[in-house]
Write a protein that holds these residues in place. Structure first.
Motif, PDB file in Angstrom:
ATOM      1  N   UNK A   1       7.678   6.438  17.128  1.00 54.69           N
ATOM      2  CA  UNK A   1       6.755   6.326  16.140  1.00 54.69           C
ATOM      3  C   UNK A   1       7.541   5.149  14.921  1.00 54.69           C
ATOM      4  N   UNK A   2       8.588   5.032  15.032  1.00 56.19           N
ATOM      5  CA  UNK A   2       9.365   4.038  14.006  1.00 56.19           C
ATOM      6  C   UNK A   2       8.941   2.538  14.567  1.00 56.19           C
TER       7      UNK A   2
ATOM      8  N   UNK B   1       1.765   3.114   6.640  1.00 60.05           N
ATOM      9  CA  UNK B   1       3.043   2.720   6.200  1.00 60.05           C
ATOM     10  C   UNK B   1       3.328   3.013   4.760  1.00 60.05           C
ATOM     11  N   UNK B   2       4.377   2.896   4.143  1.00 64.51           N
ATOM     12  CA  UNK B   2       4.841   3.392   2.745  1.00 64.51           C
ATOM     13  C   UNK B   2       3.658   2.671   1.617  1.00 64.51           C
TER      14      UNK B   2
ATOM     15  N   UNK C   1      -4.658   9.260   2.231  1.00 62.57           N
ATOM     16  CA  UNK C   1      -4.488   7.995   2.488  1.00 62.57           C
ATOM     17  C   UNK C   1      -5.602   6.992   2.419  1.00 62.57           C
ATOM     18  N   UNK C   2      -6.556   7.442   3.228  1.00 55.50           N
ATOM     19  CA  UNK C   2      -7.943   6.715   3.409  1.00 55.50           C
ATOM     20  C   UNK C   2      -9.131   7.288   2.841  1.00 55.50           C
ATOM     21  N   UNK C   3      -8.970   8.521   2.099  1.00 56.00           N
ATOM     22  CA  UNK C   3     -10.068   9.131   1.426  1.00 56.00           C
ATOM     23  C   UNK C   3     -10.776  10.360   2.227  1.00 56.00           C
TER      24      UNK C   3
ATOM     25  N   UNK D   1       0.093  -4.241  14.163  1.00 54.26           N
ATOM     26  CA  UNK D   1      -0.468  -5.182  13.302  1.00 54.26           C
ATOM     27  C   UNK D   1      -2.047  -4.648  12.932  1.00 54.26           C
ATOM     28  N   UNK D   2      -2.561  -3.508  13.328  1.00 61.87           N
ATOM     29  CA  UNK D   2      -3.878  -3.166  12.988  1.00 61.87           C
ATOM     30  C   UNK D   2      -4.050  -1.637  12.711  1.00 61.87           C
ATOM     31  N   UNK D   3      -3.754  -0.821  13.597  1.00 63.19           N
ATOM     32  CA  UNK D   3      -4.153   0.662  13.231  1.00 63.19           C
ATOM     33  C   UNK D   3      -3.288   1.100  12.269  1.00 63.19           C
ATOM     34  N   UNK D   4      -1.966   0.858  12.170  1.00 58.89           N
ATOM     35  CA  UNK D   4      -1.076   1.248  11.145  1.00 58.89           C
ATOM     36  C   UNK D   4      -1.509   1.031   9.651  1.00 58.89           C
ATOM     37  N   UNK D   5      -2.085  -0.548   9.543  1.00 60.56           N
ATOM     38  CA  UNK D   5      -2.665  -0.796   8.407  1.00 60.56           C
ATOM     39  C   UNK D   5      -4.024  -0.175   7.983  1.00 60.56           C
TER      40      UNK D   5
END
Length: 298
Positions: free
Chosen positions: A217-218, A234-235, A294-296, A225-229
């Motif tokens: 996962x790290x 991320x923190x 995190x995203x509602x 560059x897409x899904x984690x965003x």
């Protein structure tokens, strides 16, 4: 199939959604039951169609369709027909990025969502907003559009089997695309399976941008560059992503209990393998993403 519906009460907005006719024979990627159930859920939540006070005839909010990976606008023609038949005069924008099939694979997800936004903004008939029905990879592109752009605004988003929490495995890949015919794709998958997620791979292979390795996962957090965003994993969180997503009247998420492509098959419900193993799933409402909002999703 299973459906979860998230509805935001927005009395200041008209509520409507162009439904789909479940009596029409579907292509293999869709389920009659899924469509019928989604229509009932959404029409119940949204109160039917809207009418302009100055006109005796109904004016339906436009609908945008977005196909999935290895697809094109023609993939969504059946759904387009359902909508147009049940709602005469409705405007349906059947989106396609580049040349469709090839571009859906070799263009990065970030480039695809930017091109989607440009095409929607260029269509004057969408300037007052629209609803979206998006399939598979298209479900991620549509959600990314809402979070990153949302101008013109989306009122209701229906995601058919969009892998919202990512994928870790595609069991029938070689059945769909034999190595001797799809050497490029087969080699890229080998790189993913060998833990070689990097920016270059994601730039030239869309699937890599929503590949999530629960055993590493790290690396996913550092390199994706897409899904984690768009998942705000991320923190540093992007407050705009959350604000835009909760501005929707309705977010409807569907997964298939017979899915042979998305692994795990409940990823469209924001479920995924618990970090550190690939057997047990963390349910959507016990995940950090839900608990910390995190995203509602809450």
């Amino acid at each position: 199939a299973s459906v979860r519906n998230t509805t935001q009460k927005k009395p200041e907005r008209e509520r409507d959604l162009a439904c789909l006719d479940s009596n029409v024979e579907m292509k293999p990627c869709f389920s009659t039951f899924v469509v019928t159930l989604l229509v009932l859920v959404l029409l119940g939540a949204l109160g039917g169609t809207s009418r302009l006070l100055t006109s005796p005839e109904p004016e339906y909010r436009p609908v945008v369709l977005m196909h999935g990976i290895v697809g094109s606008a023609s993939t969504m023609n059946t759904a387009k027909g359902w909508i147009e038949r049940d709602f005469p005069g409705i405007y349906v924008h059947n989106a396609e990025i580049g040349d469709g099939v090839v571009s859906s694979v070799i263009l990065s997800m970030n480039k695809q969502v930017s091109e989607l936004a440009a095409s929607l903004r260029a269509d004057p008939r969408l300037s007052r907003g629209f609803n979206m029905v998006c399939h598979s990879q298209g479900g991620l592109l549509c959600r990314a559009y809402v979070e990153r752009f949302n101008n013109p605004p989306v009122y209701n988003l229906m995601s058919w089997a969009g892998p919202n929490s990512g994928v870790y495995g595609v069991p029938l890949l070689n059945g769909y695309c034999p190595p001797d015919l799809c050497a490029y794709i087969d080699n890229r998958f080998d790189e993913l399976l060998n833990g070689k997620l990097n920016k270059e791979l994601q730039e030239h292979f869309s699937f890599a941008s929503y590949w999530k390795d629960p055993l590493d996962y790290a690396t996913y957090l550092a390199e994706n560059d897409f899904l984690a965003d768009i998942n705000n994993e991320r923190l540093q969180k992007n407050a705009t992503y959350r604000e835009n997503l909760i501005s929707l009247n309705t977010l409807a998420l569907q997964y298939s209990t017979a899915d042979r492509t998305v692994v795990p098959r409940t990823s469209p419900w924001f479920e995924f393998y618990s970090i550190g193993q690939d057997r047990t799933l963390t349910m959507w409402n016990t995940s950090e993403q839900y608990i910390e909002d995190w995203i509602g999703m809450r």
